[in-house]
Each structure stands twice: as structure tokens, then as C-alpha cells.
Motif scaffolding. Structure first.
Motif, PDB file in Angstrom:
ATOM      1  N   VAL A 255       0.841  -1.198   0.000  1.00  0.00           N
ATOM      2  CA  VAL A 255       0.000   0.000   0.000  1.00  0.00           C
ATOM      3  C   VAL A 255       0.879   1.252   0.000  1.00  0.00           C
ATOM      4  CG1 VAL A 255      -1.733   1.316   1.293  1.00  0.00           C
ATOM      5  CG2 VAL A 255      -1.938  -1.167   1.099  1.00  0.00           C
ATOM      6  N   ALA A 256       1.936   1.243   0.822  1.00  0.00           N
ATOM      7  CA  ALA A 256       2.848   2.398   0.873  1.00  0.00           C
ATOM      8  C   ALA A 256       3.559   2.585  -0.470  1.00  0.00           C
ATOM      9  CB  ALA A 256       3.868   2.214   1.988  1.00  0.00           C
ATOM     10  N   GLU A 257       3.936   1.486  -1.106  1.00  0.00           N
ATOM     11  CA  GLU A 257       4.666   1.555  -2.385  1.00  0.00           C
ATOM     12  C   GLU A 257       3.811   2.146  -3.503  1.00  0.00           C
ATOM     13  OE1 GLU A 257       7.536   1.307  -5.219  1.00  0.00           O
ATOM     14  OE2 GLU A 257       7.814   0.961  -3.070  1.00  0.00           O
ATOM     15  N   ARG A 258       2.522   1.815  -3.532  1.00  0.00           N
ATOM     16  CA  ARG A 258       1.666   2.281  -4.642  1.00  0.00           C
ATOM     17  C   ARG A 258       0.959   3.599  -4.332  1.00  0.00           C
ATOM     18  NH1 ARG A 258      -2.379  -2.610  -3.401  1.00  0.00           N
ATOM     19  NH2 ARG A 258      -3.893  -1.544  -2.072  1.00  0.00           N
ATOM     20  N   ALA A 259       1.189   4.189  -3.153  1.00  0.00           N
ATOM     21  CA  ALA A 259       0.503   5.430  -2.776  1.00  0.00           C
ATOM     22  C   ALA A 259       0.780   6.527  -3.800  1.00  0.00           C
ATOM     23  CB  ALA A 259       0.966   5.891  -1.394  1.00  0.00           C
ATOM     24  N   PHE A 260      -0.194   7.433  -3.955  1.00  0.00           N
ATOM     25  CA  PHE A 260      -0.027   8.569  -4.863  1.00  0.00           C
ATOM     26  C   PHE A 260       1.272   9.301  -4.538  1.00  0.00           C
ATOM     27  CE2 PHE A 260      -4.798   8.392  -5.028  1.00  0.00           C
ATOM     28  CZ  PHE A 260      -4.893   8.107  -6.384  1.00  0.00           C
ATOM     29  N   LYS A 261       1.968   9.735  -5.594  1.00  0.00           N
ATOM     30  CA  LYS A 261       3.242  10.446  -5.429  1.00  0.00           C
ATOM     31  C   LYS A 261       3.150  11.818  -6.086  1.00  0.00           C
ATOM     32  CE  LYS A 261       5.996   6.208  -5.277  1.00  0.00           C
ATOM     33  NZ  LYS A 261       4.836   5.352  -5.086  1.00  0.00           N
ATOM     34  N   GLU A 262       3.667  12.805  -5.387  1.00  0.00           N
ATOM     35  CA  GLU A 262       3.667  14.168  -5.921  1.00  0.00           C
ATOM     36  C   GLU A 262       4.459  14.219  -7.223  1.00  0.00           C
ATOM     37  OE1 GLU A 262       3.839  17.579  -3.105  1.00  0.00           O
ATOM     38  OE2 GLU A 262       5.695  18.047  -4.167  1.00  0.00           O
ATOM     39  N   GLY A 263       3.871  14.863  -8.238  1.00  0.00           N
ATOM     40  CA  GLY A 263       4.529  14.996  -9.530  1.00  0.00           C
ATOM     41  C   GLY A 263       4.280  13.844 -10.486  1.00  0.00           C
ATOM     42  N   GLN A 264       3.722  12.744  -9.999  1.00  0.00           N
ATOM     43  CA  GLN A 264       3.482  11.566 -10.846  1.00  0.00           C
ATOM     44  C   GLN A 264       2.212  11.753 -11.671  1.00  0.00           C
ATOM     45  OE1 GLN A 264       5.139   8.311 -11.196  1.00  0.00           O
ATOM     46  NE2 GLN A 264       3.672   8.298 -12.876  1.00  0.00           N
ATOM     47  N   GLN A 265       2.257  11.276 -12.918  1.00  0.00           N
ATOM     48  CA  GLN A 265       1.064  11.234 -13.764  1.00  0.00           C
ATOM     49  C   GLN A 265       0.425   9.862 -13.658  1.00  0.00           C
ATOM     50  OE1 GLN A 265       1.907  12.295 -17.856  1.00  0.00           O
ATOM     51  NE2 GLN A 265       0.884  14.251 -17.555  1.00  0.00           N
TER      52      GLN A 265
ATOM     53  N   THR B 151      -2.491  14.372 -12.766  1.00  0.00           N
ATOM     54  CA  THR B 151      -1.179  14.641 -12.174  1.00  0.00           C
ATOM     55  C   THR B 151      -1.368  15.079 -10.730  1.00  0.00           C
ATOM     56  OG1 THR B 151      -0.316  15.357 -14.317  1.00  0.00           O
ATOM     57  CG2 THR B 151       0.954  15.988 -12.360  1.00  0.00           C
ATOM     58  N   ILE B 152      -0.664  14.436  -9.812  1.00  0.00           N
ATOM     59  CA  ILE B 152      -0.691  14.848  -8.407  1.00  0.00           C
ATOM     60  C   ILE B 152       0.233  16.061  -8.281  1.00  0.00           C
ATOM     61  CG2 ILE B 152      -0.272  14.187  -6.008  1.00  0.00           C
ATOM     62  CD1 ILE B 152      -2.547  12.610  -7.395  1.00  0.00           C
ATOM     63  N   GLU B 153      -0.357  17.223  -8.058  1.00  0.00           N
ATOM     64  CA  GLU B 153       0.420  18.465  -8.018  1.00  0.00           C
ATOM     65  C   GLU B 153       1.051  18.708  -6.646  1.00  0.00           C
ATOM     66  OE1 GLU B 153       1.064  20.118 -10.621  1.00  0.00           O
ATOM     67  OE2 GLU B 153      -0.453  19.462 -12.060  1.00  0.00           O
ATOM     68  N   GLU B 154       0.319  18.362  -5.602  1.00  0.00           N
ATOM     69  CA  GLU B 154       0.814  18.577  -4.236  1.00  0.00           C
ATOM     70  C   GLU B 154       0.353  17.439  -3.362  1.00  0.00           C
ATOM     71  OE1 GLU B 154       0.483  21.857  -0.575  1.00  0.00           O
ATOM     72  OE2 GLU B 154      -0.917  21.949  -2.250  1.00  0.00           O
ATOM     73  N   ARG B 155       1.257  17.013  -2.472  1.00  0.00           N
ATOM     74  CA  ARG B 155       0.898  15.959  -1.520  1.00  0.00           C
ATOM     75  C   ARG B 155       1.632  16.261  -0.217  1.00  0.00           C
ATOM     76  NH1 ARG B 155       2.011  10.832   0.181  1.00  0.00           N
ATOM     77  NH2 ARG B 155       0.171   9.500   0.372  1.00  0.00           N
ATOM     78  N   ASP B 156       0.950  16.918   0.700  1.00  0.00           N
ATOM     79  CA  ASP B 156       1.536  17.380   1.952  1.00  0.00           C
ATOM     80  C   ASP B 156       1.074  16.457   3.073  1.00  0.00           C
ATOM     81  OD1 ASP B 156       2.121  18.657   4.372  1.00  0.00           O
ATOM     82  OD2 ASP B 156       1.828  20.650   3.533  1.00  0.00           O
TER      83      ASP B 156
ATOM     84  N   MET C 135      -3.904  17.234  -0.520  1.00  0.00           N
ATOM     85  CA  MET C 135      -3.530  16.670  -1.812  1.00  0.00           C
ATOM     86  C   MET C 135      -4.304  17.418  -2.886  1.00  0.00           C
ATOM     87  SD  MET C 135      -2.936  12.690  -2.959  1.00  0.00           S
ATOM     88  CE  MET C 135      -4.253  12.088  -1.921  1.00  0.00           C
ATOM     89  N   THR C 136      -3.586  17.857  -3.942  1.00  0.00           N
ATOM     90  CA  THR C 136      -4.236  18.516  -5.068  1.00  0.00           C
ATOM     91  C   THR C 136      -3.816  17.819  -6.356  1.00  0.00           C
ATOM     92  OG1 THR C 136      -2.462  20.143  -5.382  1.00  0.00           O
ATOM     93  CG2 THR C 136      -4.271  20.751  -3.892  1.00  0.00           C
ATOM     94  N   ALA C 137      -4.683  17.909  -7.358  1.00  0.00           N
ATOM     95  CA  ALA C 137      -4.420  17.243  -8.632  1.00  0.00           C
ATOM     96  C   ALA C 137      -5.022  18.049  -9.771  1.00  0.00           C
ATOM     97  CB  ALA C 137      -5.012  15.832  -8.628  1.00  0.00           C
ATOM     98  N   THR C 138      -4.441  17.880 -10.952  1.00  0.00           N
ATOM     99  CA  THR C 138      -5.033  18.414 -12.172  1.00  0.00           C
ATOM    100  C   THR C 138      -5.226  17.242 -13.120  1.00  0.00           C
ATOM    101  OG1 THR C 138      -2.838  18.865 -13.108  1.00  0.00           O
ATOM    102  CG2 THR C 138      -3.942  20.676 -11.957  1.00  0.00           C
ATOM    103  N   GLY C 139      -6.148  17.402 -14.049  1.00  0.00           N
ATOM    104  CA  GLY C 139      -6.380  16.302 -14.975  1.00  0.00           C
ATOM    105  C   GLY C 139      -7.173  16.739 -16.182  1.00  0.00           C
ATOM    106  N   SER C 140      -7.186  15.872 -17.177  1.00  0.00           N
ATOM    107  CA  SER C 140      -7.997  16.100 -18.367  1.00  0.00           C
ATOM    108  C   SER C 140      -8.348  14.748 -18.961  1.00  0.00           C
ATOM    109  CB  SER C 140      -7.242  16.955 -19.389  1.00  0.00           C
ATOM    110  OG  SER C 140      -6.052  16.308 -19.785  1.00  0.00           O
ATOM    111  N   GLY C 141      -9.437  14.740 -19.713  1.00  0.00           N
ATOM    112  CA  GLY C 141      -9.869  13.483 -20.314  1.00  0.00           C
ATOM    113  C   GLY C 141     -10.670  13.732 -21.570  1.00  0.00           C
ATOM    114  N   THR C 142     -10.717  12.709 -22.412  1.00  0.00           N
ATOM    115  CA  THR C 142     -11.497  12.794 -23.644  1.00  0.00           C
ATOM    116  C   THR C 142     -12.343  11.538 -23.789  1.00  0.00           C
ATOM    117  OG1 THR C 142      -9.697  11.793 -24.932  1.00  0.00           O
ATOM    118  CG2 THR C 142      -9.779  14.202 -24.842  1.00  0.00           C
ATOM    119  N   ALA C 143     -13.473  11.723 -24.444  1.00  0.00           N
ATOM    120  CA  ALA C 143     -14.347  10.613 -24.819  1.00  0.00           C
ATOM    121  C   ALA C 143     -14.947  11.012 -26.159  1.00  0.00           C
ATOM    122  CB  ALA C 143     -15.438  10.395 -23.777  1.00  0.00           C
ATOM    123  N   SER C 144     -15.671  10.114 -26.766  1.00  0.00           N
ATOM    124  CA  SER C 144     -16.225  10.420 -28.085  1.00  0.00           C
ATOM    125  C   SER C 144     -17.105  11.673 -28.019  1.00  0.00           C
ATOM    126  CB  SER C 144     -17.038   9.233 -28.599  1.00  0.00           C
ATOM    127  OG  SER C 144     -18.049   8.903 -27.670  1.00  0.00           O
ATOM    128  N   GLY C 145     -16.629  12.737 -28.643  1.00  0.00           N
ATOM    129  CA  GLY C 145     -17.413  13.957 -28.715  1.00  0.00           C
ATOM    130  C   GLY C 145     -17.436  14.804 -27.467  1.00  0.00           C
TER     131      GLY C 145
END
Length: 197
Positions: free
Chosen positions: A66-76, A97-102, A108-118
Motif C-alpha cells: 500500500v505504501a509503495e503504490r501510494a499517490f506520489k507528488e509529480g506523478q502522472q 497529475t498529483i500536483e501537491e501531496r503534503d 492533496m491537489t491534482a489536475t487532470g484532463s480526459g477525452t471521450a467520443s465527442g
């Protein structure tokens, strides 16, 4: 569109809430319509990736895993989401993208984007976990700002907002159940994982 809210967990201390909300597998399992959340690199393919469906979460999971797979700052991370909105059920290929992880302030803050048909979206989101006054529990403050375009945007906020609110409500309900399961077992798990993060 903006969404925000608070969620209280009366018997789950902030340290424990932080660990569960830092686990991509626990988050995936609680997020209706999410097939996976996994670290990605430049060669990642949404069509070819096959998630491991049988990964354990706490309290059954190995704390080191669980510790190994935890969200990491800067990781996509790649996330595949399929959510029904009105008569539309798009399959969103999402990059987060995990922008901050304090770990001290439980932010914890994140940014993201996604696409789907249309349709497409971009978002900024975050959470902060506070001690719950008068108890051992937690108060989770969360927020999301999303920009949606295409077919889904045409449905309008009257259709989108109830779906989003239902997803969030289900998510935190399931997260609370997972945290309660951890609370009922050896509380030393929390300390061990915090030491590894």
C-alpha cells in the motif's frame, strides 16, 4: 463547473483517512465507473493496459504494498472512467497529475484532463483532512473545478450536477466503509504505513 463539499468521519482519525485516500486502488474501488488508476509513462496505452482486478486494500493488503503504490507528488496517472450522464455513457481516457501531496497538513491537489467520443474535460481538484472537533474523527474538505465541453456539456448542469453529486456521495460512503474496516483491525497498520510513505 464547480463542486465542493465536506464529509465527516466520526471514528476515523485524519492519519487513517489520509492513508486510505492515498491508495489508488482504494480510490478506484470507491469511484463508480472507474476501471483503473495507475501510474503512466510516455508509452502508456489505454487500449492495451489490463488492470489487476484483485488487488487487496487495507486491512487485508500488505502495508508495504500500500505504501509503495501510494499517490506520489509529480506523478502522472492514467484513469479510465465510464459514467452515464443522461442518455450518454462516455468512456473517458483521463490523465491525472498529483500536483501537491503534503503529509503534514493532509493536503492533496491534482489536475487532470480526459477525452471521450465527442466530449472532453479538464479539472483541478483537491482535498484537505482536518481533525474533527470534539472527537477522534476527521473532516474532509474537497473541491473540484471542471471545464466540460462537447456532447456532455450540451446536457447542461441540471443533468450533470446530480450525477456528479451521486458519484461523490457514493465515493465517500464507500471510503468510510473501507476506513471503518481498517479502524476495527490493528491500528498499528496506520503507523507502519505512515512511516514508509
Amino acid at each position: 463547473m464547480e463542486f465542493d463539499g465536506e464529509f465527516e468521519l466520526e471514528d476515523v482519525p485524519p492519519e487513517q483517512a489520509w492513508i486510505v485516500l492515498s491508495d489508488p486502488v482504494a480510490v478506484r474501488n470507491s469511484l463508480k465507473g472507474c476501471r483503473y488508476i495507475t501510474p503512466m509513462d510516455d508509452d502508456f496505452s489505454y487500449d492495451e493496459y489490463e488492470p489487476d482486478e484483485n488487488l487487496e486494500t487495507l486491512p487485508e493488503a500488505d502495508p508495504e504494498a500500500v505504501a509503495e503504490r501510494a499517490f506520489k507528488e509529480g506523478q502522472q496517472y492514467a484513469a479510465l472512467m465510464q459514467v452515464g450522464v443522461g442518455s450518454v455513457k462516455p468512456r473517458f481516457e483521463t490523465t491525472v497529475t498529483i500536483e501537491e501531496r503534503d503529509e503534514e497538513q493532509f493536503i492533496m491537489t491534482a489536475t487532470g484532463s480526459g477525452t471521450a467520443s465527442g466530449s472532453s474535460f479538464s479539472m483541478e481538484s483537491g482535498m484537505q483532512i482536518h481533525p474533527l472537533e470534539g472527537s477522534e474523527g476527521s473532516r474532509i474538505e474537497w473541491w473540484t473545478e471542471a471545464d466540460i465541453s462537447g456532447r456532455i456539456a450540451q446536457l447542461g448542469s441540471r443533468v450533470i450536477e446530480p450525477v456528479a453529486n451521486k458519484i461523490v456521495s457514493n465515493f465517500f460512503g464507500d471510503i468510510e466503509r473501507q476506513m471503518s474496516d481498517v479502524e476495527e483491525t490493528d491500528s498499528g497498520i496506520t503507523d507502519r504505513i505512515r512511516g514508509m510513505l
